[in-house]
Design a protein around this motif. Structure first.
Motif, mmCIF file in Angstrom:
data_model
loop_
_atom_site.group_PDB
_atom_site.id
_atom_site.type_symbol
_atom_site.label_atom_id
_atom_site.label_comp_id
_atom_site.label_asym_id
_atom_site.label_seq_id
_atom_site.Cartn_x
_atom_site.Cartn_y
_atom_site.Cartn_z
ATOM 1 N N VAL A 245 -9.997 3.061 -4.453
ATOM 2 C CA VAL A 245 -9.602 1.729 -4.992
ATOM 3 C C VAL A 245 -8.355 2.388 -5.937
ATOM 4 N N ALA A 246 -7.236 1.760 -5.554
ATOM 5 C CA ALA A 246 -5.977 1.890 -6.659
ATOM 6 C C ALA A 246 -5.729 0.505 -7.334
ATOM 7 N N ALA A 247 -5.243 0.737 -8.429
ATOM 8 C CA ALA A 247 -5.155 -0.390 -9.371
ATOM 9 C C ALA A 247 -3.904 -1.120 -9.189
ATOM 10 N N SER A 248 -3.226 -0.547 -8.163
ATOM 11 C CA SER A 248 -1.804 -1.374 -7.690
ATOM 12 C C SER A 248 -1.563 -0.829 -6.360
ATOM 13 N N ASP A 249 -1.036 -1.633 -5.549
ATOM 14 C CA ASP A 249 -0.628 -1.188 -4.166
ATOM 15 C C ASP A 249 0.477 0.049 -4.352
ATOM 16 N N GLU A 250 1.339 -0.090 -5.199
ATOM 17 C CA GLU A 250 2.133 1.032 -5.118
ATOM 18 C C GLU A 250 1.392 2.560 -5.097
ATOM 19 N N MET A 251 0.243 2.581 -6.081
ATOM 20 C CA MET A 251 -0.580 3.470 -6.160
ATOM 21 C C MET A 251 -1.169 3.919 -4.810
ATOM 22 N N ALA A 252 -1.586 2.764 -4.213
ATOM 23 C CA ALA A 252 -2.347 2.929 -3.121
ATOM 24 C C ALA A 252 -1.452 3.676 -2.003
ATOM 25 N N LEU A 270 -10.583 8.234 5.094
ATOM 26 C CA LEU A 270 -10.543 7.864 3.953
ATOM 27 C C LEU A 270 -10.027 6.525 3.941
ATOM 28 N N SER A 271 -10.622 5.480 3.118
ATOM 29 C CA SER A 271 -10.291 4.072 3.354
ATOM 30 C C SER A 271 -9.533 4.045 1.939
ATOM 31 N N VAL A 272 -8.433 3.146 1.845
ATOM 32 C CA VAL A 272 -7.612 3.021 0.574
ATOM 33 C C VAL A 272 -7.249 1.458 0.465
ATOM 34 N N ILE A 273 -7.449 1.041 -0.688
ATOM 35 C CA ILE A 273 -7.267 -0.376 -1.037
ATOM 36 C C ILE A 273 -6.258 -0.478 -2.168
ATOM 37 N N GLY A 274 -5.599 -1.666 -2.302
ATOM 38 C CA GLY A 274 -4.829 -1.783 -3.608
ATOM 39 C C GLY A 274 -4.818 -3.167 -4.207
ATOM 40 N N ILE A 275 -4.110 -3.472 -5.176
ATOM 41 C CA ILE A 275 -3.740 -4.953 -5.620
ATOM 42 C C ILE A 275 -2.515 -5.158 -5.831
ATOM 43 N N ASP A 277 -0.251 -6.951 -3.006
ATOM 44 C CA ASP A 277 0.434 -7.232 -1.852
ATOM 45 C C ASP A 277 1.707 -6.971 -2.149
ATOM 46 N N TYR A 278 2.050 -5.630 -2.507
ATOM 47 C CA TYR A 278 3.455 -5.287 -2.616
ATOM 48 C C TYR A 278 4.256 -5.544 -1.385
ATOM 49 N N VAL A 279 5.631 -5.470 -1.658
ATOM 50 C CA VAL A 279 6.665 -5.881 -0.738
ATOM 51 C C VAL A 279 6.463 -5.172 0.660
ATOM 52 N N LEU A 280 6.054 -4.014 0.488
ATOM 53 C CA LEU A 280 6.051 -3.241 1.755
ATOM 54 C C LEU A 280 4.474 -2.916 2.241
ATOM 55 N N SER A 281 3.476 -3.739 1.794
ATOM 56 C CA SER A 281 2.187 -3.416 2.082
ATOM 57 C C SER A 281 1.871 -4.118 3.508
ATOM 58 N N GLU A 282 2.326 -5.198 3.636
ATOM 59 C CA GLU A 282 2.070 -5.633 5.190
ATOM 60 C C GLU A 282 2.703 -4.555 6.233
ATOM 61 N N VAL A 283 3.953 -4.211 6.001
ATOM 62 C CA VAL A 283 4.789 -3.330 7.080
ATOM 63 C C VAL A 283 3.716 -2.077 7.235
ATOM 64 N N LEU A 284 3.336 -1.436 6.043
ATOM 65 C CA LEU A 284 2.468 -0.231 5.980
ATOM 66 C C LEU A 284 0.967 -0.345 6.249
ATOM 67 N N GLY A 285 0.638 -1.761 6.539
ATOM 68 C CA GLY A 285 -0.845 -1.938 6.992
ATOM 69 C C GLY A 285 -1.883 -1.661 5.918
ATOM 70 N N LEU A 286 -1.389 -1.868 4.524
ATOM 71 C CA LEU A 286 -2.383 -1.699 3.557
ATOM 72 C C LEU A 286 -3.257 -2.853 3.223
ATOM 73 N N THR A 287 -4.595 -2.652 3.223
ATOM 74 C CA THR A 287 -5.423 -3.646 2.588
ATOM 75 C C THR A 287 -5.090 -3.649 1.120
ATOM 76 N N THR A 288 -5.377 -4.959 0.841
ATOM 77 C CA THR A 288 -5.041 -5.357 -0.526
ATOM 78 C C THR A 288 -5.411 -6.765 -1.212
#
Length: 337
Positions: A245-252, A270-275, A277-288
């Motif tokens: 769990v990352a405390a922010s999307d940028e760290m995730a 490895l699963s990764v989740i952030g907090i 919804d950073y501007v690039l999170s959707e493009v990178l497929g990041l759960t947040t």
């Protein structure tokens, strides 16, 4: 040169209405305000800023105070605040309190504020007692975003509930070995949010009966670059978590890049989740866990405008908690067997 009387005559309203519309006061309908602004532009009417300030005692400028201005979160807030205030005839002056070191910030001083601004919006800045006393002495309304200021309206998310949502998503996927990144020294300039999110991580793990492995609680300065470096040592070992769990999307994003460099597949290994919804999170497929940062800026601006329009109006919320929502993408999956 056109006068305010000319604008009133062409717009079909009184001089007082023109004055209120140009000053952004609330006692003018949106349609009338637009009409007045259009006529003023057509007639090339420009009110004297000095005369307006002297007559009203207002500068029509709002101080926006931030610990950083280079980070996405703060830049998004500033953009939303500036647009909302500009629509009501106000302008923004930015005070970046970032010092040369991550664990300190510059103080808010009287020279920054006195006779320069009508109000203050603070962006996740834990105010000192001296700074609160200064704002009181100057009689300035203040609205906080993130870190609350005693006795002032605050717009925020529920950081504890947001972190709980992130951790419980991983637990629901079967993960039991869960790490965390985002711990900071207790003396950093914006310590409140990092501390609250880490505390919530520990509480959620404890409530689920899961151990917190201290070697898996990683420090970081909340940038992707730092998180990639800070997580590499852990991810290259056999004794590593199945999820972080990352405390922010940028760290995730940084953790995900570190895993890629080590030939770990996300989310298989490895699963990764952030907090955020950073501007690039959707493009990178990041759960947040998404928060609407821009709307927080707009809401804070509206609260400050209300205070400026009618200081005696206390009907607005003193603690406005904005919703967050889990957004599941490609970076989380079932725990490996």
């Amino acid at each position: 040169m056109s006068t305010i009387t000319d604008v009133a005559r062409v717009a079909g309203v009184s001089v007082a209405t023109v004055s209120r519309a140009l000053r952004g006061l609330d006692r003018v309908s949106p349609q009338t305000r637009r009409r007045v602004l259009e006529v003023a532009e057509q007639l090339h009417y420009v009110a004297s800023p000095t005369a307006t300030s002297l007559a009203s005692g207002r500068t029509r400028v709002v101080a926006v105070v931030a610990p950083f201005l280079t980070r996405w979160f703060f830049a998004t807030l500033v953009s939303a605040i500036e647009k909302e205030l500009r629509a009501h005839g106000h302008h923004v002056i930015l005070f970046d309190l970032e010092d040369d070191t991550y664990d300190q910030r510059l103080p808010l001083t009287q020279n920054m504020l006195w006779k320069r601004v009508d109000g203050v919006i603070s962006l996740n800045v834990p105010m000192t007692d001296d700074e609160v006393a200064l704002i009181d002495r100057l009689g300035l309304p203040l609205v906080a975003i993130g870190s609350a200021v005693p006795g002032r309206p605050c717009v925020r998310i529920d950081d504890r509930a947001t972190m709980r949502t992130a951790v419980e998503h991983l637990i629901d996927l079967g993960h039991r070995r869960i790490g965390y990144i985002g711990d900071v020294p207790r003396n950093v300039a914006h310590v409140e949010t990092p501390q609250t999110r880490l505390t919530a991580f520990r509480e959620t793990m404890e409530a689920a009966g899961l151990p917190v492995v201290e070697d898996w609680v990683l420090g970081s300065d909340w940038t992707a670059e730092a998180a990639a470096a800070d997580s590499a040592r852990l991810l290259c070992t056999d004794h590593r978590p199945t999820a972080i769990v990352a405390a922010s999307d940028e760290m995730a994003i940084g953790v995900r890049e570190s895993a890629r460099r080590l030939d770990l597949e996300v989310p298989r290994d490895l699963s990764v989740i952030g907090i955020d919804d950073y501007v690039l999170s959707e493009v990178l497929g990041l759960t947040t866990v998404r928060q609407d940062v821009a709307e927080q800026g707009r809401e804070a601006s509206r609260l400050l405008l209300r205070a400026l329009s009618d200081p005696a109006d206390t009907s607005g919320p003193s603690d406005l908690v904005m919703p967050t929502v889990l957004v599941v993408r490609d970076s989380t999956g079932p725990a490996p067997a």
